[in-house]
Motif scaffolding. Structure first.
Motif, mmCIF file in Angstrom:
data_model
loop_
_atom_site.group_PDB
_atom_site.id
_atom_site.type_symbol
_atom_site.label_atom_id
_atom_site.label_comp_id
_atom_site.label_asym_id
_atom_site.label_seq_id
_atom_site.Cartn_x
_atom_site.Cartn_y
_atom_site.Cartn_z
ATOM 1 N N PHE A 123 6.691 105.021 55.887
ATOM 2 C CA PHE A 123 6.297 104.248 54.722
ATOM 3 C C PHE A 123 4.792 104.073 54.680
ATOM 4 C CE2 PHE A 123 7.029 101.493 58.286
ATOM 5 C CZ PHE A 123 5.980 100.590 58.256
ATOM 6 N N SER A 124 4.292 103.784 53.497
ATOM 7 C CA SER A 124 2.878 103.472 53.307
ATOM 8 C C SER A 124 2.701 101.968 53.436
ATOM 9 C CB SER A 124 2.425 103.944 51.914
ATOM 10 O OG SER A 124 1.331 103.195 51.454
ATOM 11 N N ILE A 125 1.733 101.534 54.225
ATOM 12 C CA ILE A 125 1.516 100.096 54.385
ATOM 13 C C ILE A 125 1.075 99.472 53.066
ATOM 14 C CG2 ILE A 125 -0.889 100.251 55.142
ATOM 15 C CD1 ILE A 125 1.826 97.807 56.434
ATOM 16 N N ALA A 126 0.338 100.229 52.252
ATOM 17 C CA ALA A 126 -0.091 99.710 50.950
ATOM 18 C C ALA A 126 1.124 99.424 50.068
ATOM 19 C CB ALA A 126 -1.021 100.701 50.260
ATOM 20 N N ILE A 172 6.916 99.884 65.969
ATOM 21 C CA ILE A 172 6.981 99.482 64.565
ATOM 22 C C ILE A 172 6.611 98.012 64.426
ATOM 23 C CG2 ILE A 172 8.511 99.082 62.592
ATOM 24 C CD1 ILE A 172 7.851 101.958 62.827
ATOM 25 N N ARG A 173 7.147 97.180 65.317
ATOM 26 C CA ARG A 173 6.819 95.754 65.258
ATOM 27 C C ARG A 173 5.317 95.535 65.475
ATOM 28 N NH1 ARG A 173 11.082 95.183 68.830
ATOM 29 N NH2 ARG A 173 9.728 94.237 70.399
ATOM 30 N N LYS A 174 4.728 96.260 66.424
ATOM 31 C CA LYS A 174 3.297 96.115 66.690
ATOM 32 C C LYS A 174 2.480 96.540 65.478
ATOM 33 C CE LYS A 174 -0.414 97.583 69.813
ATOM 34 N NZ LYS A 174 -0.759 98.409 70.999
ATOM 35 N N PHE A 175 2.848 97.684 64.884
ATOM 36 C CA PHE A 175 2.131 98.184 63.713
ATOM 37 C C PHE A 175 2.209 97.186 62.563
ATOM 38 C CE2 PHE A 175 2.429 100.557 59.651
ATOM 39 C CZ PHE A 175 1.113 101.008 59.590
ATOM 40 N N LEU A 176 3.409 96.656 62.324
ATOM 41 C CA LEU A 176 3.582 95.691 61.247
ATOM 42 C C LEU A 176 2.833 94.397 61.541
ATOM 43 C CD1 LEU A 176 7.365 96.195 60.365
ATOM 44 C CD2 LEU A 176 5.392 96.809 58.950
ATOM 45 N N SER A 207 -0.874 95.039 60.910
ATOM 46 C CA SER A 207 -1.139 95.267 59.481
ATOM 47 C C SER A 207 -0.954 94.001 58.667
ATOM 48 C CB SER A 207 -0.219 96.367 58.948
ATOM 49 O OG SER A 207 -0.414 97.582 59.643
ATOM 50 N N LEU A 208 0.114 93.260 58.953
ATOM 51 C CA LEU A 208 0.389 92.047 58.187
ATOM 52 C C LEU A 208 -0.604 90.937 58.530
ATOM 53 C CD1 LEU A 208 4.295 92.030 58.351
ATOM 54 C CD2 LEU A 208 2.854 92.697 56.425
ATOM 55 N N ASN A 209 -0.971 90.833 59.805
ATOM 56 C CA ASN A 209 -2.001 89.865 60.192
ATOM 57 C C ASN A 209 -3.304 90.139 59.452
ATOM 58 O OD1 ASN A 209 -1.106 89.434 63.731
ATOM 59 N ND2 ASN A 209 -0.314 88.450 61.908
ATOM 60 N N ALA A 210 -3.632 91.432 59.299
ATOM 61 C CA ALA A 210 -4.881 91.810 58.629
ATOM 62 C C ALA A 210 -4.871 91.403 57.152
ATOM 63 C CB ALA A 210 -5.107 93.318 58.749
#
Length: 231
Positions: free
Chosen positions: A107-110, A17-21, A24-27
């Motif tokens: 959850f949806s990242i959007a 989860i931390r890696k995904f976030l 995604s947040l860096n992007a």
């Protein structure tokens, strides 16, 4: 536009989860710092001074509810809860402890990015509380306690105006039933939800708002209300 210097602290014990976030947040232009435990999250919040915290409730050392309460002892940083717990009682408790929003996993990242932006805007607004709030055709003048809708004055009672003011100043943030009742009626009425339902119903009627297709006031079932008009 995203502030490229905005820093987000992610407190979650799941590495994936931390890696995904983080990716995604860096992007989206955010700087990300991480913690896998509650105590580490509290320390990171103090040392890194993030602009926003994303917090899981199921941590190995502290319950996330404790983390919220401890951070709130000394910081007003926006805290967004991201948890698998779907119980309304958990949501209400987190919001009452000081979280500004609650998103359930999966959850949806959007959606998450949208909630993050709301939290960052709310924090900026809290630092500079406006004297006037414009939400499309709805204009709320705080110093004069007056409301205009499509250029026409709207007559509100003192309690109706206070409910609208609290919601609008905290636009995008869920305000619990207990919070609104405590702020408008006082601590003795903090559990009298029927008072709030009646007044919100009158307020919606005067604003031409509908609970089924809200322009301004969204019901969060079992939890509270959220103002969605653009500020």
């Amino acid at each position: 536009m995203v502030d490229p210097t905005a820093k987000i602290l992610v407190v979650d014990d799941e590495p994936q989860i931390r890696k995904f976030l983080r990716i995604s947040l860096n992007a989206h232009g955010y700087v990300v710092v991480e913690a896998a435990r509650g105590e580490d999250g509290i320390t990171q919040c103090a040392t890194e001074q993030p602009d926003l915290v994303i917090l899981d409730l199921g941590l190995p050392d502290l319950d996330g509810q404790q983390v919220i309460a401890r951070i709130r002892e000394w910081s007003r940083v926006p805290i967004l809860v991201l948890s698998v717990r779907t119980d309304e009682g958990e949501k209400v408790r987190a919001l009452n402890n000081g979280a500004y929003d609650y998103v359930t996993k999966p959850f949806s990242i959007a959606e998450l990015i949208a909630r993050i932006r709301v939290g960052l805007r709310a924090q900026a607004a809290e630092e500079t509380v406006p004297s006037r709030i414009d939400a499309g055709p709805l204009v709320i003048d705080l110093p004069t306690r007056s409301v205009m809708l499509e250029g026409q004055p709207v007559k509100l009672s003192k309690k109706e105006f206070e409910i609208l003011r609290l919601l609008a100043v905290n636009a995008g943030r869920v305000l619990t039933h207990q919070y609104l009742l405590r702020e408008v009626w006082g601590p003795a009425q903090a559990e009298e939800n029927h008072y709030l339902r009646v007044y919100v119903g009158h307020l919606r009627q005067k604003l031409g708002d509908s609970p089924d297709n809200p322009l301004y006031i969204v019901t969060e079932p079992g939890v509270g209300y959220r103002f969605v008009g653009s500020r």
